[in-house]
Design a protein around this motif. Sequence first.
Motif, PDB file in Angstrom:
ATOM      1  N   ALA A   1     100.243   7.540 124.029  1.00  0.00           N
ATOM      2  CA  ALA A   1     100.494   7.974 125.411  1.00  0.00           C
ATOM      3  C   ALA A   1      99.781   9.279 125.742  1.00  0.00           C
ATOM      4  O   ALA A   1      99.318   9.474 126.869  1.00  0.00           O
ATOM      5  CB  ALA A   1     101.990   8.117 125.655  1.00  0.00           C
ATOM      6  N   ALA A   2      99.673  10.160 124.767  1.00  0.00           N
ATOM      7  CA  ALA A   2      99.031  11.461 124.984  1.00  0.00           C
ATOM      8  C   ALA A   2      97.507  11.349 125.042  1.00  0.00           C
ATOM      9  O   ALA A   2      96.829  12.306 125.420  1.00  0.00           O
ATOM     10  CB  ALA A   2      99.438  12.435 123.884  1.00  0.00           C
ATOM     11  N   GLY A   3      96.975  10.210 124.654  1.00  0.00           N
ATOM     12  CA  GLY A   3      95.522  10.041 124.677  1.00  0.00           C
ATOM     13  C   GLY A   3      94.825  10.797 123.565  1.00  0.00           C
ATOM     14  O   GLY A   3      93.676  11.229 123.720  1.00  0.00           O
ATOM     15  N   ALA A   4      95.491  10.932 122.426  1.00  0.00           N
ATOM     16  CA  ALA A   4      94.917  11.678 121.299  1.00  0.00           C
ATOM     17  C   ALA A   4      93.651  11.009 120.790  1.00  0.00           C
ATOM     18  O   ALA A   4      93.588   9.786 120.664  1.00  0.00           O
ATOM     19  CB  ALA A   4      95.935  11.775 120.170  1.00  0.00           C
ATOM     20  N   ASP A   5      92.640  11.826 120.515  1.00  0.00           N
ATOM     21  CA  ASP A   5      91.436  11.289 119.883  1.00  0.00           C
ATOM     22  C   ASP A   5      91.711  11.141 118.385  1.00  0.00           C
ATOM     23  O   ASP A   5      92.747  11.577 117.883  1.00  0.00           O
ATOM     24  CB  ASP A   5      90.224  12.175 120.161  1.00  0.00           C
ATOM     25  CG  ASP A   5      90.383  13.603 119.688  1.00  0.00           C
ATOM     26  OD1 ASP A   5      91.116  13.847 118.704  1.00  0.00           O
ATOM     27  OD2 ASP A   5      89.756  14.493 120.283  1.00  0.00           O
ATOM     28  N   LEU A   6      90.793  10.492 117.679  1.00  0.00           N
ATOM     29  CA  LEU A   6      91.013  10.251 116.250  1.00  0.00           C
ATOM     30  C   LEU A   6      91.167  11.544 115.460  1.00  0.00           C
ATOM     31  O   LEU A   6      91.996  11.634 114.553  1.00  0.00           O
ATOM     32  CB  LEU A   6      89.876   9.413 115.671  1.00  0.00           C
ATOM     33  CG  LEU A   6      89.927   7.930 116.008  1.00  0.00           C
ATOM     34  CD1 LEU A   6      88.670   7.232 115.496  1.00  0.00           C
ATOM     35  CD2 LEU A   6      91.156   7.281 115.434  1.00  0.00           C
ATOM     36  N   LYS A   7      90.393  12.539 115.812  1.00  0.00           N
ATOM     37  CA  LYS A   7      90.479  13.826 115.108  1.00  0.00           C
ATOM     38  C   LYS A   7      91.883  14.401 115.253  1.00  0.00           C
ATOM     39  O   LYS A   7      92.524  14.776 114.271  1.00  0.00           O
ATOM     40  CB  LYS A   7      89.429  14.790 115.662  1.00  0.00           C
ATOM     41  CG  LYS A   7      89.342  16.116 114.932  1.00  0.00           C
ATOM     42  CD  LYS A   7      88.155  16.920 115.480  1.00  0.00           C
ATOM     43  CE  LYS A   7      87.817  18.110 114.642  1.00  0.00           C
ATOM     44  NZ  LYS A   7      88.753  19.174 114.638  1.00  0.00           N
ATOM     45  N   THR A   8      92.387  14.437 116.475  1.00  0.00           N
ATOM     46  CA  THR A   8      93.726  14.971 116.734  1.00  0.00           C
ATOM     47  C   THR A   8      94.792  14.095 116.087  1.00  0.00           C
ATOM     48  O   THR A   8      95.761  14.600 115.508  1.00  0.00           O
ATOM     49  CB  THR A   8      93.973  15.075 118.257  1.00  0.00           C
ATOM     50  OG1 THR A   8      92.947  15.889 118.820  1.00  0.00           O
ATOM     51  CG2 THR A   8      95.327  15.657 118.563  1.00  0.00           C
ATOM     52  N   PHE A   9      94.616  12.787 116.185  1.00  0.00           N
ATOM     53  CA  PHE A   9      95.576  11.849 115.601  1.00  0.00           C
ATOM     54  C   PHE A   9      95.789  12.144 114.118  1.00  0.00           C
ATOM     55  O   PHE A   9      96.920  12.217 113.647  1.00  0.00           O
ATOM     56  CB  PHE A   9      95.086  10.411 115.803  1.00  0.00           C
ATOM     57  CG  PHE A   9      95.974   9.378 115.189  1.00  0.00           C
ATOM     58  CD1 PHE A   9      97.138   8.976 115.819  1.00  0.00           C
ATOM     59  CD2 PHE A   9      95.649   8.787 113.972  1.00  0.00           C
ATOM     60  CE1 PHE A   9      97.969   8.013 115.251  1.00  0.00           C
ATOM     61  CE2 PHE A   9      96.466   7.833 113.395  1.00  0.00           C
ATOM     62  CZ  PHE A   9      97.627   7.443 114.041  1.00  0.00           C
ATOM     63  N   PHE A  10      94.700  12.330 113.396  1.00  0.00           N
ATOM     64  CA  PHE A  10      94.835  12.587 111.962  1.00  0.00           C
ATOM     65  C   PHE A  10      95.244  14.030 111.673  1.00  0.00           C
ATOM     66  O   PHE A  10      95.995  14.281 110.732  1.00  0.00           O
ATOM     67  CB  PHE A  10      93.545  12.216 111.220  1.00  0.00           C
ATOM     68  CG  PHE A  10      93.430  10.731 110.999  1.00  0.00           C
ATOM     69  CD1 PHE A  10      94.162  10.096 110.015  1.00  0.00           C
ATOM     70  CD2 PHE A  10      92.602   9.962 111.792  1.00  0.00           C
ATOM     71  CE1 PHE A  10      94.073   8.725 109.818  1.00  0.00           C
ATOM     72  CE2 PHE A  10      92.499   8.590 111.606  1.00  0.00           C
ATOM     73  CZ  PHE A  10      93.239   7.966 110.620  1.00  0.00           C
ATOM     74  N   GLU A  11      94.787  14.980 112.477  1.00  0.00           N
ATOM     75  CA  GLU A  11      95.193  16.380 112.272  1.00  0.00           C
ATOM     76  C   GLU A  11      96.691  16.561 112.486  1.00  0.00           C
ATOM     77  O   GLU A  11      97.318  17.380 111.823  1.00  0.00           O
ATOM     78  CB  GLU A  11      94.426  17.307 113.216  1.00  0.00           C
ATOM     79  CG  GLU A  11      93.005  17.555 112.806  1.00  0.00           C
ATOM     80  CD  GLU A  11      92.237  18.411 113.804  1.00  0.00           C
ATOM     81  OE1 GLU A  11      92.722  18.651 114.924  1.00  0.00           O
ATOM     82  OE2 GLU A  11      91.115  18.828 113.451  1.00  0.00           O
ATOM     83  N   GLN A  12      97.268  15.821 113.424  1.00  0.00           N
ATOM     84  CA  GLN A  12      98.685  15.965 113.742  1.00  0.00           C
ATOM     85  C   GLN A  12      99.573  14.989 112.966  1.00  0.00           C
ATOM     86  O   GLN A  12     100.786  14.953 113.196  1.00  0.00           O
ATOM     87  CB  GLN A  12      98.903  15.783 115.245  1.00  0.00           C
ATOM     88  CG  GLN A  12      98.280  16.881 116.062  1.00  0.00           C
ATOM     89  CD  GLN A  12      98.489  16.710 117.558  1.00  0.00           C
ATOM     90  OE1 GLN A  12      99.056  15.728 118.023  1.00  0.00           O
ATOM     91  NE2 GLN A  12      98.032  17.686 118.315  1.00  0.00           N
ATOM     92  N   ALA A  13      98.981  14.236 112.066  1.00  0.00           N
ATOM     93  CA  ALA A  13      99.765  13.278 111.280  1.00  0.00           C
ATOM     94  C   ALA A  13     100.870  14.019 110.538  1.00  0.00           C
ATOM     95  O   ALA A  13     100.618  15.045 109.895  1.00  0.00           O
ATOM     96  CB  ALA A  13      98.866  12.540 110.301  1.00  0.00           C
TER      97      ALA A  13
END
Length: 119
Positions: free
Chosen positions: A52-64
């Motif tokens: 929903a937040a539209g996270a890019d792959l970099k953010t997705f993995f950084e915030q895992a």
Amino acid sequence: MPRQSLFAMKFAQIYPLYVQKAERKNRTAQEVDAVIGWLTGYDAAGLRQQIAAGADLKTFFEQAPAMNPHRALIRGVVCGVRVEEIEDELMRNIRYLDKLVDELARGKALEKILRRPLE
């Protein structure tokens, strides 16, 4: 595709492709969520929030929440490259996820996909 443009891709664009790939082989979205959760530590709500937040792959993995320490047990080839030989950590994590979804789509048992270290 250059790495930077891959890293900037929205997870919300890629997630439905993972689900479609699995469903074509009679697997479920819940199984896709299970392998993503195993790798990243995201629960269903956290996964939906990232989409929903539209996270890019970099953010997705950084915030895992908790990258699985046993992900290094994932071996094999994705896109012609051995995943265990990829030096860039973010790219390696992306390819780990690709490999897990590939294994799911090929019919591998979920228990085997979610690797357990030898005890």
